[in-house]
Design a protein around this motif. Structure first.
Motif, PDB file in Angstrom:
ATOM      1  N   SER A   1       0.829  -1.214   0.000  1.00  8.09           N
ATOM      2  CA  SER A   1       0.000   0.000   0.000  1.00  8.09           C
ATOM      3  C   SER A   1       0.863   1.262   0.000  1.00  8.09           C
ATOM      4  CB  SER A   1      -0.931   0.020   1.216  1.00  8.09           C
ATOM      5  OG  SER A   1      -0.174  -0.029   2.418  1.00  8.09           O
TER       6      SER A   1
ATOM      7  N   ARG B   1      -0.986   5.507  -4.787  1.00  6.08           N
ATOM      8  CA  ARG B   1      -2.299   5.666  -5.424  1.00  6.08           C
ATOM      9  C   ARG B   1      -2.898   7.034  -5.137  1.00  6.08           C
ATOM     10  NH1 ARG B   1      -4.375  -0.085  -3.307  1.00  6.08           N
ATOM     11  NH2 ARG B   1      -3.330   0.823  -1.500  1.00  6.08           N
ATOM     12  N   LYS B   2      -2.636   7.577  -3.934  1.00  6.76           N
ATOM     13  CA  LYS B   2      -3.087   8.948  -3.645  1.00  6.76           C
ATOM     14  C   LYS B   2      -2.095   9.973  -4.177  1.00  6.76           C
ATOM     15  CE  LYS B   2      -5.698   7.817   0.553  1.00  6.76           C
ATOM     16  NZ  LYS B   2      -5.717   7.953   2.036  1.00  6.76           N
TER      17      LYS B   2
ATOM     18  N   GLU C   1      -7.663   0.055  -8.026  1.00  3.92           N
ATOM     19  CA  GLU C   1      -8.946   0.603  -7.542  1.00  3.92           C
ATOM     20  C   GLU C   1      -8.921   0.957  -6.065  1.00  3.92           C
ATOM     21  OE1 GLU C   1     -11.713  -2.427  -8.617  1.00  3.92           O
ATOM     22  OE2 GLU C   1     -11.600  -1.961 -10.764  1.00  3.92           O
ATOM     23  N   GLY C   2      -7.843   0.543  -5.337  1.00  2.00           N
ATOM     24  CA  GLY C   2      -7.716   0.941  -3.932  1.00  2.00           C
ATOM     25  C   GLY C   2      -7.717  -0.194  -2.922  1.00  2.00           C
TER      26      GLY C   2
END
Length: 515
Positions: free
Chosen positions: A228, A245-246, A420-421
């Motif tokens: 992550s 991802r962010k 997608e998270g």
């Protein structure tokens, strides 16, 4: 005489244990400081740990890989990648870049005509095996590309020049490639353009581009346990923890190590970050950081004044970190615990020859019957030498305290789910009965076509859904036939593989007799 020998042994053991000097706080009077150091040393001598007696041993010469021209390119990567099937080594190549891929049993002298993976037009700088497919390897090169290769099940018989996919997006050389630990077909690359790109290898697309977070060259990138977060060490002396991802920096430490030479930063299983670097006085350092508060390190140790970059290799199952210095002739190992001083020196494996690079076998590739807890592949100038780390045990039974369930070869997520998270920890396997590599599925790259994404009319969808059942029945029969054919192919390949091993053993016997 006996008394002086005993005194010599005590001095020797104390000097070994005090290999690290713990960085003390405010300067105290000499007597008080030396007493604190002695107490710290004594605490380390008596500390209980099942890994206190881990010892390293190089294999015999006939189990090494000889006559290999290891790459001379000036880049601080490990130059070697290993998995339970193959060892891959970056080599010298004229007119481009190449690396060798050898089946583990292919020891002895490697012929100069042995096939290579040679599709890059510039020197190869880094290679990394896919954790979810033992036949897929990624390579980054000075030609600014990343290539992903599919190695045949029994190794190369002809040189491989065509990759499964070429990933183009960097404007300068690509020095780092790292697969996602839990999501299938997700690959990270970092280049000298100070950019990090995360690819979906299954579609050949660059889905995340972090090109504005680093102002200087990136030395290394490490994923955390579930993929992550990433942490990076950079030439600007900063260690960053990033949510890719962010696309934001979660934590940052300026001047994690004050020296100008390269740093390394890796994630530990508990979420802390371990770094190696240099002090202002060019002493090699190691440090432990909590990303939630990076003002001060949890621990900071100074080691020696050698100038080789320390490459850390981490085993999350045993919490042991192995430090291999480029140009050193030793491997130092430490245990990370929750008790002060947090980073505990265990021992040093020493040899005569300096190391040009180092490969590290995943846990599932080790021999659990011999209590082997790590295996390194040390690169010399002209050969690769396996080094086995063992915990001495008298019992022949499976040692479950040494081998907790470890990360297996199955991916916990698909690439699309991760983008997608979603997050997922690695899927664990038991090593109680040893690890037997299974059949790997071929890597298929499906390039997305913009025309395919056009919405279809509802009427067409209705028409398509009517004959679906009959189509399903037919496809079920075809799948059964396909399975039968695949089983037969596998059995033939296994027979060929066994014959290959037998032939190589007979050839070795002939060579010994001829010598």
């Amino acid at each position: 005489m006996r008394g002086s020998l005993a005194f010599g042994r005590v001095i020797h053991s104390l000097s070994e244990v005090s290999l690290l000097t713990l960085k003390l706080g405010p300067r105290s009077p000499p007597s008080e400081q030396s007493e604190a150091f002695l107490m710290d040393t004594m605490r380390r001598v008596v500390r209980q740990s099942k890994f206190r007696h881990v010892f390293g041993q190089a294999v015999k010469n006939d189990q090494c890989y000889d006559d290999i021209r290891v790459s001379r390119v000036t880049w601080d990567s490990s130059f070697c990648a290993v998995n339970p099937r193959f060892v891959a080594i970056i080599i010298e190549a004229s007119g481009g870049g190449a690396f060798l891929v050898l089946p583990l049993h292919k020891t002895g002298r490697i012929d100069k005509s042995y096939p290579t993976v040679c599709g890059h037009t510039g020197p190869v700088l880094d290679i990394d095996w896919c954790p979810h497919n033992d036949q897929v390897i990624a390579s980054g090169s000075e030609d600014c590309t990343v290539m992903v290769w599919q190695i045949p099940e029994n190794g190369l018989t002809l040189s491989l020049t065509e990759p499964v996919v070429i990933l183009e997006g960097h404007s300068k050389r690509v020095g780092i490639v790292a697969w996602h630990p839990t999501a299938r077909n997700v690959l990270l690359s970092a280049g000298c353009d100070n950019a990090i790109i995360i690819w979906n290898v299954g579609t050949g697309e660059a889905l995340i581009n972090l090109d504005d977070m680093h102002s200087d060259m990136i030395y290394n990138v490490s994923w955390n346990r579930n993929g992550s977060l990433i942490c990076t060490a950079s030439k600007d002396k900063k260690v960053r923890v990033i949510d890719p991802r962010k696309q934001e920096i979660v934590a940052e430490k300026e001047k994690a190590h004050e020296g100008a030479r390269p740093m390394r930063a890796i994630f530990l299983a508990d979420g802390n970050v371990f770094t190696t670097g240099f002090s202002r006085m060019s002493e090699r350092q190691l440090a432990l950081w909590n990303p939630k508060n990076m003002e001060e390190p949890i621990a900071l140790h100074e080691m020696d004044t050698s100038n080789g970059v320390l490459l850390p290799f981490y085993d999350p199952d045993t919490s042991i970190i192995y430090l291999c210095g480029k140009g050193d002739s030793s491997i130092r190992y430490f245990e990370i615990t929750d008790e002060s001083p947090y980073v505990h020196y265990l021992n040093t494996f020493s040899s005569k020859e300096p190391q040009r690079g180092m490969g590290y076998m995943p846990k599932r590739g080790l021999d659990v019957n011999k209590c082997e807890i790590a295996r390194f592949f040390k690169l010399h100038e002209r050969k690769c030498e396996p080094i086995i780390m063992t915990v001495p045990r008298k019992s022949d039974l499976f040692q479950d305290d040494l081998y907790p369930d470890t990360a297996g070869p199955e991916a916990a997520l698909e690439a699309e789910e991760w983008f997608e998270g979603k997050n997922a920890d690695p899927l664990l396997i038991s090593l109680k009965h040893g690890y037997i590599p299974g059949k790997n599925r071929d890597l298929k790259v499906v390039k997305k076509n913009i025309l395919d994404s056009k919405p279809t009319a509802n009427k067409k969808c209705d028409l398509i859904s009517i004959p679906k059942k009959t189509a399903d029945a037919a496809s079920g029969q075809n799948e059964a036939k396909l399975d039968e054919i695949l089983k037969e192919i596998k059995s033939i390949k296994d027979t060929i593989c066994n014959q290959d091993e037998r032939i190589s053993k007979l050839e070795q016997q002939m060579a010994k007799i001829a010598a």
